[in-house]
Write a protein that holds these residues in place. Sequence first.
Motif, PDB file in Angstrom:
ATOM      1  N   ILE A   1       0.829  -1.199   0.000  1.00 34.86           N
ATOM      2  CA  ILE A   1       0.000   0.000   0.000  1.00 34.86           C
ATOM      3  C   ILE A   1       0.869   1.256   0.000  1.00 34.86           C
ATOM      4  CG2 ILE A   1      -1.920   1.196   1.127  1.00 34.86           C
ATOM      5  CD1 ILE A   1      -2.446  -1.758   0.019  1.00 34.86           C
ATOM      6  N   GLU A   2       1.904   1.252   0.801  1.00 42.53           N
ATOM      7  CA  GLU A   2       2.970   2.260   0.815  1.00 42.53           C
ATOM      8  C   GLU A   2       2.577   3.639   1.326  1.00 42.53           C
ATOM      9  OE1 GLU A   2       4.387   2.121  -3.263  1.00 42.53           O
ATOM     10  OE2 GLU A   2       5.945   0.708  -2.677  1.00 42.53           O
ATOM     11  N   ARG A   3       1.334   3.913   1.553  1.00 42.30           N
ATOM     12  CA  ARG A   3       0.909   5.231   2.014  1.00 42.30           C
ATOM     13  C   ARG A   3       0.267   5.130   3.386  1.00 42.30           C
ATOM     14  NH1 ARG A   3       0.763   9.333  -1.769  1.00 42.30           N
ATOM     15  NH2 ARG A   3       0.949  10.544   0.139  1.00 42.30           N
ATOM     16  N   ALA A   4       0.749   5.921   4.340  1.00 40.75           N
ATOM     17  CA  ALA A   4       0.253   5.879   5.714  1.00 40.75           C
ATOM     18  C   ALA A   4      -1.245   6.163   5.789  1.00 40.75           C
ATOM     19  CB  ALA A   4       1.030   6.871   6.576  1.00 40.75           C
ATOM     20  N   LYS A   5      -1.707   7.122   4.989  1.00 39.55           N
ATOM     21  CA  LYS A   5      -3.117   7.514   5.094  1.00 39.55           C
ATOM     22  C   LYS A   5      -4.072   6.452   4.559  1.00 39.55           C
ATOM     23  CE  LYS A   5      -3.365  10.187   0.800  1.00 39.55           C
ATOM     24  NZ  LYS A   5      -3.686  11.492   0.245  1.00 39.55           N
ATOM     25  N   LYS A   6      -3.564   5.436   3.874  1.00 36.18           N
ATOM     26  CA  LYS A   6      -4.416   4.372   3.337  1.00 36.18           C
ATOM     27  C   LYS A   6      -4.415   3.108   4.206  1.00 36.18           C
ATOM     28  CE  LYS A   6      -3.905   5.733  -1.498  1.00 36.18           C
ATOM     29  NZ  LYS A   6      -3.473   5.289  -2.824  1.00 36.18           N
ATOM     30  N   CYS A   7      -3.560   3.063   5.230  1.00 38.55           N
ATOM     31  CA  CYS A   7      -3.420   1.837   6.032  1.00 38.55           C
ATOM     32  C   CYS A   7      -4.702   1.447   6.752  1.00 38.55           C
ATOM     33  CB  CYS A   7      -2.268   1.981   7.022  1.00 38.55           C
ATOM     34  SG  CYS A   7      -0.654   1.882   6.220  1.00 38.55           S
ATOM     35  N   LEU A   8      -5.386   2.421   7.358  1.00 36.89           N
ATOM     36  CA  LEU A   8      -6.626   2.099   8.063  1.00 36.89           C
ATOM     37  C   LEU A   8      -7.687   1.590   7.088  1.00 36.89           C
ATOM     38  CD1 LEU A   8      -8.400   1.949  10.564  1.00 36.89           C
ATOM     39  CD2 LEU A   8      -8.936   4.382  10.245  1.00 36.89           C
ATOM     40  N   ASP A   9      -7.796   2.226   5.924  1.00 34.18           N
ATOM     41  CA  ASP A   9      -8.794   1.810   4.928  1.00 34.18           C
ATOM     42  C   ASP A   9      -8.583   0.359   4.492  1.00 34.18           C
ATOM     43  OD1 ASP A   9      -9.721   4.393   5.062  1.00 34.18           O
ATOM     44  OD2 ASP A   9      -8.864   5.020   3.151  1.00 34.18           O
ATOM     45  N   PHE A  10      -7.338   0.022   4.169  1.00 33.03           N
ATOM     46  CA  PHE A  10      -7.057  -1.332   3.690  1.00 33.03           C
ATOM     47  C   PHE A  10      -7.173  -2.363   4.817  1.00 33.03           C
ATOM     48  CE2 PHE A  10      -5.549   0.870  -0.037  1.00 33.03           C
ATOM     49  CZ  PHE A  10      -5.798  -0.021  -1.067  1.00 33.03           C
ATOM     50  N   SER A  11      -6.735  -2.002   6.030  1.00 33.03           N
ATOM     51  CA  SER A  11      -6.866  -2.918   7.173  1.00 33.03           C
ATOM     52  C   SER A  11      -8.336  -3.179   7.474  1.00 33.03           C
ATOM     53  CB  SER A  11      -6.203  -2.326   8.426  1.00 33.03           C
ATOM     54  OG  SER A  11      -4.844  -2.118   8.218  1.00 33.03           O
TER      55      SER A  11
END
Length: 161
Positions: A83-93
Amino acid sequence: MFYGAVVWDPWLIVSQIVCLLCLYYLTLGLFMAVLVSARVPRMSLVYLFDFSTLVTSTVTGWCAIASFLLSSLAGAGYLFHLIERAKKCLDFSATLYIIHLFICIIYGGWPSSITWWVVNITSLALMSFLGKRLCIRRELQEIPIARLRSDHADHHHNGSI
């Protein structure tokens, strides 16, 4: 990773989700094989998808819980690489654990065990938080401008630019 303009690419997002799910379930299966399979007569998908296997009253239950928690730690590493982007981690998790919830409902019914919810919400929080921390560390690394300038100067003097 290209950090320029954000382009809406649904196929990239879907492929990242599928990749993340595959890696997560492979890892969970591996941890279950190592920690749980020696304690049960026959290993099956029940240990991945049936809420009734996550119990604190048996060693096998604790091994299954440990498998989920360890898989969430591995999931943080997958977020970092995929994913590589911090702001997308919650969405993907959250997407991964919502899909997991749906699979569990189809497989064994609505998870009525408080332990299942605590384990999965804790796993979601761990995966999201640690994935985000790893990505932030990379995003905040200094870009070595001095090295880039010296490389540019070397190419310029050699006539290669």
